[in-house]
Design a protein around this motif. Structure first.
Motif, PDB file in Angstrom:
ATOM      1  N   THR A 173       0.856  -1.190   0.000  1.00 35.54           N
ATOM      2  CA  THR A 173       0.000   0.000   0.000  1.00 35.54           C
ATOM      3  C   THR A 173       0.892   1.240   0.000  1.00 35.54           C
ATOM      4  OG1 THR A 173      -1.728  -1.133   1.250  1.00 35.54           O
ATOM      5  CG2 THR A 173      -1.820   1.276   1.192  1.00 35.54           C
ATOM      6  N   ILE A 174       0.629   2.148  -0.952  1.00 32.55           N
ATOM      7  CA  ILE A 174       1.386   3.393  -1.042  1.00 32.55           C
ATOM      8  C   ILE A 174       0.519   4.535  -0.532  1.00 32.55           C
ATOM      9  CG2 ILE A 174       2.570   5.006  -2.578  1.00 32.55           C
ATOM     10  CD1 ILE A 174       3.214   2.725  -4.424  1.00 32.55           C
ATOM     11  N   TYR A 175       1.052   5.288   0.423  1.00 29.63           N
ATOM     12  CA  TYR A 175       0.369   6.456   0.980  1.00 29.63           C
ATOM     13  C   TYR A 175       1.053   7.717   0.445  1.00 29.63           C
ATOM     14  CZ  TYR A 175      -1.383   3.038   4.387  1.00 29.63           C
ATOM     15  OH  TYR A 175      -1.976   1.950   4.993  1.00 29.63           O
ATOM     16  N   ASP A 176       0.263   8.663  -0.019  1.00 27.87           N
ATOM     17  CA  ASP A 176       0.851   9.904  -0.524  1.00 27.87           C
ATOM     18  C   ASP A 176      -0.068  11.079  -0.219  1.00 27.87           C
ATOM     19  OD1 ASP A 176       3.245  10.622  -2.648  1.00 27.87           O
ATOM     20  OD2 ASP A 176       1.582  12.030  -2.756  1.00 27.87           O
ATOM     21  N   ARG A 177       0.545  12.204   0.131  1.00 29.81           N
ATOM     22  CA  ARG A 177      -0.236  13.388   0.518  1.00 29.81           C
ATOM     23  C   ARG A 177      -0.909  14.078  -0.668  1.00 29.81           C
ATOM     24  NH1 ARG A 177       4.483  17.485   2.481  1.00 29.81           N
ATOM     25  NH2 ARG A 177       5.259  15.553   3.394  1.00 29.81           N
ATOM     26  N   TYR A 178      -0.410  13.814  -1.867  1.00 25.41           N
ATOM     27  CA  TYR A 178      -0.949  14.502  -3.041  1.00 25.41           C
ATOM     28  C   TYR A 178      -2.082  13.710  -3.680  1.00 25.41           C
ATOM     29  CZ  TYR A 178       3.055  17.502  -2.395  1.00 25.41           C
ATOM     30  OH  TYR A 178       3.973  18.362  -1.851  1.00 25.41           O
ATOM     31  N   ASP A 179      -2.744  14.343  -4.646  1.00 23.99           N
ATOM     32  CA  ASP A 179      -3.930  13.744  -5.257  1.00 23.99           C
ATOM     33  C   ASP A 179      -3.619  12.897  -6.478  1.00 23.99           C
ATOM     34  OD1 ASP A 179      -3.112  15.995  -6.626  1.00 23.99           O
ATOM     35  OD2 ASP A 179      -5.114  16.625  -7.212  1.00 23.99           O
ATOM     36  N   ARG A 207      -1.457  -0.444 -10.403  1.00 26.55           N
ATOM     37  CA  ARG A 207      -2.817  -0.753  -9.919  1.00 26.55           C
ATOM     38  C   ARG A 207      -3.281  -2.104 -10.446  1.00 26.55           C
ATOM     39  NH1 ARG A 207      -5.528   3.404  -7.355  1.00 26.55           N
ATOM     40  NH2 ARG A 207      -4.703   5.520  -7.608  1.00 26.55           N
ATOM     41  N   ASP A 208      -2.998  -2.373 -11.728  1.00 26.69           N
ATOM     42  CA  ASP A 208      -3.352  -3.680 -12.302  1.00 26.69           C
ATOM     43  C   ASP A 208      -2.551  -4.808 -11.662  1.00 26.69           C
ATOM     44  OD1 ASP A 208      -5.151  -2.479 -13.992  1.00 26.69           O
ATOM     45  OD2 ASP A 208      -3.824  -2.473 -15.738  1.00 26.69           O
ATOM     46  N   SER A 209      -1.408  -4.455 -11.061  1.00 28.13           N
ATOM     47  CA  SER A 209      -0.577  -5.439 -10.374  1.00 28.13           C
ATOM     48  C   SER A 209      -0.982  -5.617  -8.918  1.00 28.13           C
ATOM     49  CB  SER A 209       0.899  -5.011 -10.445  1.00 28.13           C
ATOM     50  OG  SER A 209       1.318  -4.852 -11.783  1.00 28.13           O
ATOM     51  N   LYS A 210      -2.096  -4.977  -8.534  1.00 29.71           N
ATOM     52  CA  LYS A 210      -2.690  -5.085  -7.192  1.00 29.71           C
ATOM     53  C   LYS A 210      -1.905  -4.319  -6.129  1.00 29.71           C
ATOM     54  CE  LYS A 210      -6.057  -7.745  -8.616  1.00 29.71           C
ATOM     55  NZ  LYS A 210      -5.953  -7.547 -10.065  1.00 29.71           N
ATOM     56  N   VAL A 211      -1.228  -3.240  -6.549  1.00 28.19           N
ATOM     57  CA  VAL A 211      -0.678  -2.288  -5.574  1.00 28.19           C
ATOM     58  C   VAL A 211      -1.795  -1.323  -5.210  1.00 28.19           C
ATOM     59  CG1 VAL A 211       0.964  -0.394  -5.215  1.00 28.19           C
ATOM     60  CG2 VAL A 211       1.690  -2.478  -6.413  1.00 28.19           C
ATOM     61  N   THR A 212      -1.972  -1.070  -3.911  1.00 28.70           N
ATOM     62  CA  THR A 212      -3.038  -0.193  -3.434  1.00 28.70           C
ATOM     63  C   THR A 212      -2.493   1.205  -3.181  1.00 28.70           C
ATOM     64  OG1 THR A 212      -4.133  -2.059  -2.375  1.00 28.70           O
ATOM     65  CG2 THR A 212      -4.772   0.143  -1.619  1.00 28.70           C
ATOM     66  N   PHE A 213      -3.255   2.224  -3.567  1.00 25.42           N
ATOM     67  CA  PHE A 213      -2.853   3.605  -3.347  1.00 25.42           C
ATOM     68  C   PHE A 213      -3.835   4.297  -2.411  1.00 25.42           C
ATOM     69  CE2 PHE A 213      -0.802   2.566  -7.332  1.00 25.42           C
ATOM     70  CZ  PHE A 213       0.438   3.198  -7.234  1.00 25.42           C
ATOM     71  N   GLU A 214      -3.301   4.971  -1.414  1.00 32.36           N
ATOM     72  CA  GLU A 214      -4.087   5.818  -0.521  1.00 32.36           C
ATOM     73  C   GLU A 214      -3.610   7.253  -0.732  1.00 32.36           C
ATOM     74  OE1 GLU A 214      -6.553   5.057   1.454  1.00 32.36           O
ATOM     75  OE2 GLU A 214      -6.484   2.855   1.418  1.00 32.36           O
ATOM     76  N   LEU A 215      -4.301   7.965  -1.637  1.00 27.76           N
ATOM     77  CA  LEU A 215      -3.885   9.314  -1.985  1.00 27.76           C
ATOM     78  C   LEU A 215      -4.553  10.348  -1.087  1.00 27.76           C
ATOM     79  CD1 LEU A 215      -3.905   9.001  -5.892  1.00 27.76           C
ATOM     80  CD2 LEU A 215      -2.021   8.606  -4.291  1.00 27.76           C
ATOM     81  N   GLU A 216      -4.009  11.555  -1.107  1.00 27.50           N
ATOM     82  CA  GLU A 216      -4.459  12.646  -0.226  1.00 27.50           C
ATOM     83  C   GLU A 216      -4.499  12.175   1.228  1.00 27.50           C
ATOM     84  OE1 GLU A 216      -7.268  15.639  -2.324  1.00 27.50           O
ATOM     85  OE2 GLU A 216      -7.950  13.660  -2.978  1.00 27.50           O
TER      86      GLU A 216
END
Length: 480
Positions: A173-179, A207-216
């Motif tokens: 899971t990748i967390y990032d402050r930007y949008d 994303r297709d490789s099932k990496v999750t993004f938590e943006l903002e």
């Protein structure tokens, strides 16, 4: 092989076609066209296949450059792509934005007298071809692992680490402050060097490789580092450095003086279709203005070339050293000069003049004295050499520092170095907190994208070793 390679004696260096300066000044499109297949093969065949490939040695990723040049010359492009992507997660991005003149191409053994092989352009061609042919596919690990890894920062270091960890089957899971995903690849680098869809298709692949993004999601505000450590088995901090270095000079607070990254971010957001009040009000719009950029690195080059495209009246770049001592890419300087930028070498700002907003930069001429401890000549002011340079917009591109990450993340035990970068054990890449790793600019300071990719890949290996060791220890305890 001898028949196919070693063509540098009879075949001249040829870059892909470059759009005329008068044309490219009017838009933000990339300035180079792509190679035709036969032209890429011809240029790749100029490689001397030397026994000690200095191009590879001077590449932070140690890319197998001679090997994929040979495959390209032979028309074996899918194999060339597989070899190129084995050591580099973003070869088409590095092919576009790496300062090859300072790295691989600048160290090509045929550089003296024959001009180097156009390594970056061939690298870009190989992977662009791979995308168009469908050779770039989502990651499907051989087996899924239960352990999860949190990555803080969706820039090149974080994205490279995510891909490598996902290949090993970890839940990422990748967390990032930007949008948006990409960090400076999206908001800091202009389209004429890196069009945004190039980055966005990498995001889609992850994303297709099932990496999750938590943006903002701002770690420290929306979630604490302690919470991430509870949720995940390991954490990688790859936040980058964004705090602009300030200049201490009278008048620096006048309206019309802005940080380079604020300016570039506004321009990139406009290109992405966002509404940007500071641009719409004219505060960060160079149109019709006399623009002065302070600095000599690649960020300064991005600013001057962006200002040209926004329709600035004049664009000047002030740098306190000479051209030979400039840290930025000489190729970028040449592009900027072609597009009408004026470089004012050996000149430093002393103060900023103006009543309600900046109107002039008061400058002083510089003489380069004896080398200092770093080996660079020390800039010394020349008495009575002052001049006032007209300026409606001044952009400071003096580099970046790390923000106070322990305070921002509510983690006072997170150790830092004197400059605010994170302190790590370089063998394990772990910070002072168990299970928390760090990579990229937040460790080494503001640097190149290719170094961030290298650090992200290395961090993924260290995290894998840490989690594997911990799992084996748990099994032994269970067996007892």
């Amino acid at each position: 092989m001898a028949e196919r390679m070693l063509k540098f004696v009879g075949t001249s260096q040829a870059m892909p076609d470059k759009r005329p300066a008068a044309e490219r000044r009017r838009d933000f499109g990339e300035i180079y066209a792509g190679y035709a297949r036969e032209k890429a093969a011809e240029q790749a065949a100029r490689c001397s296949q030397c026994g000690v490939p200095f191009c590879q040695i001077h590449c932070p990723l140690n890319n197998n450059i001679p090997d994929w040049l040979k495959l390209t010359a032979e028309g074996r492009l899918e194999e060339a792509y597989e070899l190129s992507s084995a050591t580099n997660n973003f070869p088409e991005i590095c092919g576009r934005i790496c300062p090859q003149d300072r790295l691989c191409e600048g160290n090509c053994v045929i550089e003296k007298g024959f001009d180097s092989v156009t390594i970056g352009s061939v690298e870009k061609f190989i992977t662009d071809t791979a995308w168009s042919q469908g050779w770039v596919r989502p990651i499907r690990p051989r087996r899924e692992r239960r352990e999860s890894v949190a990555i803080v920062g969706a820039g090149p270091a974080g994205l490279a680490a995510a891909e490598q960890l996902r290949r090993k089957g970890y839940q990422v899971t990748i967390y990032d402050r930007y949008d948006r995903v990409g960090g400076l690849l999206i908001y800091g680098i202009p389209n004429f060097k890196l069009e945004k869809e190039i980055v966005q298709r990498r995001e889609a692949l992850l994303r297709d490789s099932k990496v999750t993004f938590e943006l903002e999601c701002d770690v420290g505000r929306d979630v604490s580092l302690a919470e991430l450590r509870q949720r995940h088995d390991a954490v990688l901090l790859a936040t980058g450095v964004y705090k602009a270095r300030e200049i201490a000079a009278p008048g620096v607070g006048l309206p019309g003086i802005a940080a380079a990254l604020d300016y570039l971010t506004a321009s990139n957001r406009i290109g992405l279709g966002d509404q940007v009040p500071a641009f719409e009000s004219g505060a960060l719009d160079a149109r019709g203005k006399n623009v002065v950029v302070l600095g000599g690195g690649d960020t300064a080059m991005d600013c001057v070339r962006t200002a040209v495209r926004q329709g600035a009246r004049t664009v000047k770049c002030l740098y306190r050293r000479d051209r030979a001592n400039m840290p930025g890419s000489q190729r970028e300087v040449k592009h900027a000069e072609e597009e009408g930028v004026e470089f004012v070498w050996l000149t430093a700002p002393q103060s900023f003049l103006g009543k309600n907003e900046v109107s002039h930069v008061r400058s002083v001429r510089i003489h380069l004295g004896m080398p200092d401890a770093s080996g660079r000549q020390t800039p010394q002011e020349i008495p009575n050499s002052h001049a006032n340079i007209e300026a409606d917009l001044v952009l400071t591109a003096l580099g970046f520092d790390a923000e106070d990450l322990p305070a921002a993340m509510g983690a006072p035990d997170l150790a830092v170095n004197g400059g605010g970068t994170l302190k790590i054990d370089w063998r394990s890449m772990m910070t002072s907190l168990d299970g928390v790793f760090a990579a990229g600019d937040i460790v080494r300071g503001a640097s190149l994208v290719v170094w961030a990719v290298r650090d992200g890949r290395d961090a993924a290996e260290r995290i894998h070793g840490y989690l594997t060791t911990r799992a084996q220890a748990a099994l032994r305890l269970a067996g007892e």
